[in-house]
Design a protein around this motif. Structure first.
Motif, PDB file in Angstrom:
ATOM      1  N   GLU B  82       0.834  -1.196   0.000  1.00  0.00           N
ATOM      2  CA  GLU B  82       0.000   0.000   0.000  1.00  0.00           C
ATOM      3  C   GLU B  82       0.871   1.250   0.000  1.00  0.00           C
ATOM      4  OE1 GLU B  82      -2.813   0.445   3.229  1.00  0.00           O
ATOM      5  OE2 GLU B  82      -4.105   1.657   1.938  1.00  0.00           O
ATOM      6  N   SER B  89      -6.593   0.470  -0.437  1.00  0.00           N
ATOM      7  CA  SER B  89      -7.527  -0.135   0.506  1.00  0.00           C
ATOM      8  C   SER B  89      -8.779   0.706   0.656  1.00  0.00           C
ATOM      9  CB  SER B  89      -6.860  -0.306   1.867  1.00  0.00           C
ATOM     10  OG  SER B  89      -6.600   0.957   2.438  1.00  0.00           O
ATOM     11  N   TYR B  99      -8.411  -4.791   0.670  1.00  0.00           N
ATOM     12  CA  TYR B  99      -7.351  -4.374  -0.239  1.00  0.00           C
ATOM     13  C   TYR B  99      -7.605  -4.880  -1.647  1.00  0.00           C
ATOM     14  CZ  TYR B  99      -4.653  -3.269   3.965  1.00  0.00           C
ATOM     15  OH  TYR B  99      -4.225  -2.734   5.144  1.00  0.00           O
TER      16      TYR B  99
END
Lengths: 161, 161
Positions: B82, B89, B99
């Motif tokens: 991420e 997400s 996610y």
DNA sequence: CTTATTGCAAACGTTTTGCACGTTT
DNA sequence: AAACGTGCAAAACGTTTGCAATAAG
């Protein structure tokens, strides 16, 4: 949740009116008007802004220690108030929620990722667009949430990360 | 997190390209390319959609049991991905995050509150408006999140809740 | 006097962490 | 060999719940 939150607009109605509204809500649901419930509502009224349950709990502990209000009651009352539409919340994922008195008009939030400051805005065009999108997908729209994250002017000046 | 999630668009790039990108990212940060990290990336690639860490963990346990991947590694790798911008997400408050591979173009989400189905959309006008609003407040915009909640057509038919 | 509400502490579900051991470079 | 990554179990976090005691209607 170590961030500060300072900025918010003021409620539009008098505390007396709000309290009456709250009492009516309770009565019509066979719920009881307790000192704890009142102090939670009052604290939200006198401290405009966005609070986590924990922050609200600490505030009440300091300002009305004689009540010995438990944090569970704060959670329970916030849920009650939210379901009744008297408060609204913004979610911060795993970091929890922040609540504010929701007797203001609907609005969205712009949040400083450095100091945690929360500002409010409303944009008619965006609202309408969302309704149109929901309709396009065949959804019955129930709610929506729009958050803009960034660095506020003050934090830009201070150059803090 | 008992809801299902089925709908999502497909990634735009080949797995080979994605993998190369990931390896470069790791190398340039003095991080190591491990079997666990690869299987997590690969699983996300081959299963388009939105997954909780737990769901992903279960999937990997089933498909690559020999690796004995721990859930902590799933969490750690998802954070890594991420931060690197490879996955994105959506937050569901206390119920956690979901996610997805983020090599698709930016988009927002419309979520069924009954079955948990997640659909994606993109609206240029809303995007532009948000930038304008951030500018108005003097913010440097970093991110934004728009979620529309409602009841999807299928759930409307079934009359469930 | 009945029923709802409270505080407490324990339970919950998700996420993070410390650590000894393993793997990658 | 050095450094980073791993699995595990324990801890942490925000939130919810069961329960006996208390307060409101």
């Amino acid at each position: 949740m170590k961030q500060e939150n300072k900025v918010a607009t003021k409620p539009l109605i008098s505390y007396e009116t709000l309290l009456t509204q709250f009492k009516q809500l309770l009565r019509s649901n066979n719920l009881k008007f307790t000192k704890q419930r009142e102090v939670i509502l009052h604290t939200l009224y006198t401290h405009p802004g966005h609070f986590t349950p924990e922050e609200l709990y600490q505030l009440i502990k300091k300002e009305s220690p004689e009540l010995n209000t438990g944090i569970a009651t704060v959670y329970r009352t916030l849920s009650l108030l939210e379901n009744a539409g008297i408060v609204t919340s913004i979610s911060f994922g795993t970091q929890g929620k922040k609540y504010e008195l929701g007797i203001k008009a609907h609005h969205d939030h712009i949040i400083c990722t450095n100091c945690g400051k929360i500002l409010e805005f409303f944009d008619e065009a965006i609202e309408k667009k969302q309704e149109r999108i929901a309709k396009e997908f065949g959804f019955i729209m129930e709610d929506h949430s729009l958050k803009i994250f960034g660095i506020c002017p003050e934090c830009q000046k201070e150059g803090k990360s």
